[in-house]
Design an enzyme around this catalytic site. Structure first.
Site, PDB file in Angstrom:
ATOM      1  N   GLY A 124      21.657  93.320  70.082  1.00  0.00           N
ATOM      2  CA  GLY A 124      21.149  92.453  71.137  1.00  0.00           C
ATOM      3  C   GLY A 124      22.168  91.720  71.996  1.00  0.00           C
ATOM      4  O   GLY A 124      21.833  90.716  72.599  1.00  0.00           O
TER       5      GLY A 124
ATOM      6  N   TYR B 207      31.154 105.522  80.543  1.00  0.00           N
ATOM      7  CA  TYR B 207      31.934 104.593  79.725  1.00  0.00           C
ATOM      8  C   TYR B 207      33.432 104.734  80.032  1.00  0.00           C
ATOM      9  O   TYR B 207      34.021 105.803  79.812  1.00  0.00           O
ATOM     10  CB  TYR B 207      31.662 104.804  78.229  1.00  0.00           C
ATOM     11  CG  TYR B 207      30.200 104.648  77.835  1.00  0.00           C
ATOM     12  CD1 TYR B 207      29.283 104.015  78.680  1.00  0.00           C
ATOM     13  CD2 TYR B 207      29.723 105.138  76.623  1.00  0.00           C
ATOM     14  CE1 TYR B 207      27.943 103.868  78.331  1.00  0.00           C
ATOM     15  CE2 TYR B 207      28.384 104.995  76.266  1.00  0.00           C
ATOM     16  CZ  TYR B 207      27.504 104.369  77.131  1.00  0.00           C
ATOM     17  OH  TYR B 207      26.180 104.237  76.780  1.00  0.00           O
TER      18      TYR B 207
ATOM     19  N   ASN C  87      16.458 105.298  79.084  1.00  0.00           N
ATOM     20  CA  ASN C  87      15.876 104.230  79.917  1.00  0.00           C
ATOM     21  C   ASN C  87      14.665 104.720  80.714  1.00  0.00           C
ATOM     22  O   ASN C  87      14.449 104.267  81.844  1.00  0.00           O
ATOM     23  CB  ASN C  87      16.947 103.658  80.860  1.00  0.00           C
ATOM     24  CG  ASN C  87      18.075 102.987  80.118  1.00  0.00           C
ATOM     25  OD1 ASN C  87      17.849 102.048  79.358  1.00  0.00           O
ATOM     26  ND2 ASN C  87      19.297 103.492  80.288  1.00  0.00           N
TER      27      ASN C  87
ATOM     28  N   HIS D 230      21.177 109.387  82.193  1.00  0.00           N
ATOM     29  CA  HIS D 230      21.471 108.038  81.685  1.00  0.00           C
ATOM     30  C   HIS D 230      20.394 107.011  82.039  1.00  0.00           C
ATOM     31  O   HIS D 230      20.067 106.139  81.259  1.00  0.00           O
ATOM     32  CB  HIS D 230      22.840 107.599  82.211  1.00  0.00           C
ATOM     33  CG  HIS D 230      23.531 106.583  81.352  1.00  0.00           C
ATOM     34  ND1 HIS D 230      24.892 106.521  81.224  1.00  0.00           N
ATOM     35  CD2 HIS D 230      23.062 105.577  80.578  1.00  0.00           C
ATOM     36  CE1 HIS D 230      25.218 105.535  80.404  1.00  0.00           C
ATOM     37  NE2 HIS D 230      24.116 104.940  80.013  1.00  0.00           N
TER      38      HIS D 230
END
Ligand code: NAP
Length: 283
Positions: A197, A54, A143, A113
């Site tokens: 979303g 980030y 993920n 990540h």
């Protein structure tokens, strides 16, 4: 703020935490974003999620500023190693850099990540080493689909896999089919990212928006609070909305005590169908 046991850790973590992706990096908006994070912590949103990715490290520095002075044991800080840094040695170094930017001695949770091209056993060994060195209390992935999560778990010898952080919102409910049940069976916490979303928030005048508004009115809550309560209704699921506006943080924290009933969940199921399973969706 409701807290729930976080996977196998025995630690109670706030059901609603705070994301930090894309927080403003300068000016008045940054000042408000830092105040918002501190206000969120005051309101019980003590699970703070960041990543070396980030702002290419800048967001970890800003989060370090925002939490400066808050007693360390009051907050639960997560960061993530980039897949390109996921070789054994590079993972150890990436964690050191994150700690330095955050100005912390240890993380609460350190995640890969997303799946990497580097061998997963090396990354998982590095994460275990970081726990042994006291650099992080817990470790996990992000993920990762079911098979990948099971593979990651298989490489761990002395430390359990604590968490899998995944995309989960009302228009993307695929994780409810296999991932959330499998994680529950394996005592792995699921952390839902992007709960609103990214641009798919239902318009108030749509049928789905009306359904949320109806449930919200019934509970004296807001549609966003209903969404967060719905996403975290399972015992092993947490969420980390990101808000850089003070008013948004205060609204999100209000979801931390909201419990929906079965009629509410059925109405949401009808308005936002779960759809079929399939490969894990990511951003
Ligand atoms: P999100 O939390 O679903 O949405 C963030 C957006 O919603 C921001 O524009 C924010 O506005 C707005 N918002 C928040 N609360 C609101 C409220 N009460 N009313 C109106 N608007 C509100 O999306 P996200 O940032 O993608 O996901 C959350 C966190 O998950 C990230 O910040 C990051 O920490 C993590 N994440 C992880 C991954 C991964 O691969 N592991 C991927 C994506 C995200 P303001 O900022 O203006 O308040």
């Amino acid at each position: 703020m409701i807290t729930k046991p976080f996977g196998p850790t025995g630690v109670g973590v706030a059901v609603i935490g705070q994301g930090t992706w894309d927080i403003p990096e300068s000016g008045d908006r940054l000042t408000e974003a830092k105040r918002a994070i501190r206000r969120g912590v005051e309101l019980g949103m003590t699970h703070l999620d960041t990543a070396e990715m980030y702002g290419a490290g800048r967001v970890e520095e800003l989060l370090g500023d925002a939490i400066d002075g808050i007693p360390r044991e009051r907050i639960f800080v997560t960061s993530k190693v980039l897949p390109s840094n996921a070789r054994y040695d590079d993972t150890l170094k990436a964690c050191e850099r994150s700690l330095k930017r955050l100005r912390l001695d240890y993380l609460d949770l350190y995640l890969l990540h997303w799946p990497s091209n580097h061998p997963l056993d090396g990354t998982m060994r590095a994460l275990e080493t970081l726990v042994e060195q006291g650099k992080t209390r817990f470790i996990g992935v992000s993920n990762f689909d079911v098979d990948e999560m099971v593979e990651a778990q298989s490489y761990l010898r002395s430390v359990p896999l604590t968490c899998n952080q995944v995309l989960y919102h009302l228009h993307e409910r695929g994780v409810e089919h296999a991932l959330i049940p499998e994680a529950r069976k394996r005592n792995v916490a699921i952390v839902a990212y992007t709960p609103f979303g990214r641009g798919q928030f239902p318009r108030a005048e749509s049928r789905a928006g009306g359904a949320l508004a109806h449930i919200a009115t019934k509970h004296g809550a807001t549609p966003r609070q209903v969404i967060l309560a719905f996403l975290t209704r399972e015992a092993n699921v947490f969420s980390i909305p990101k808000a850089s506006r003070l008013a948004h943080v205060e609204e999100n924290a209000g979801a931390g005590d909201l419990v929906l009933d079965s009629a509410d969940c059925e109405a949401i199921d009808a308005a936002f169908p779960r759809g079929s399973g399939g490969p894990l969706a990511t951003l």
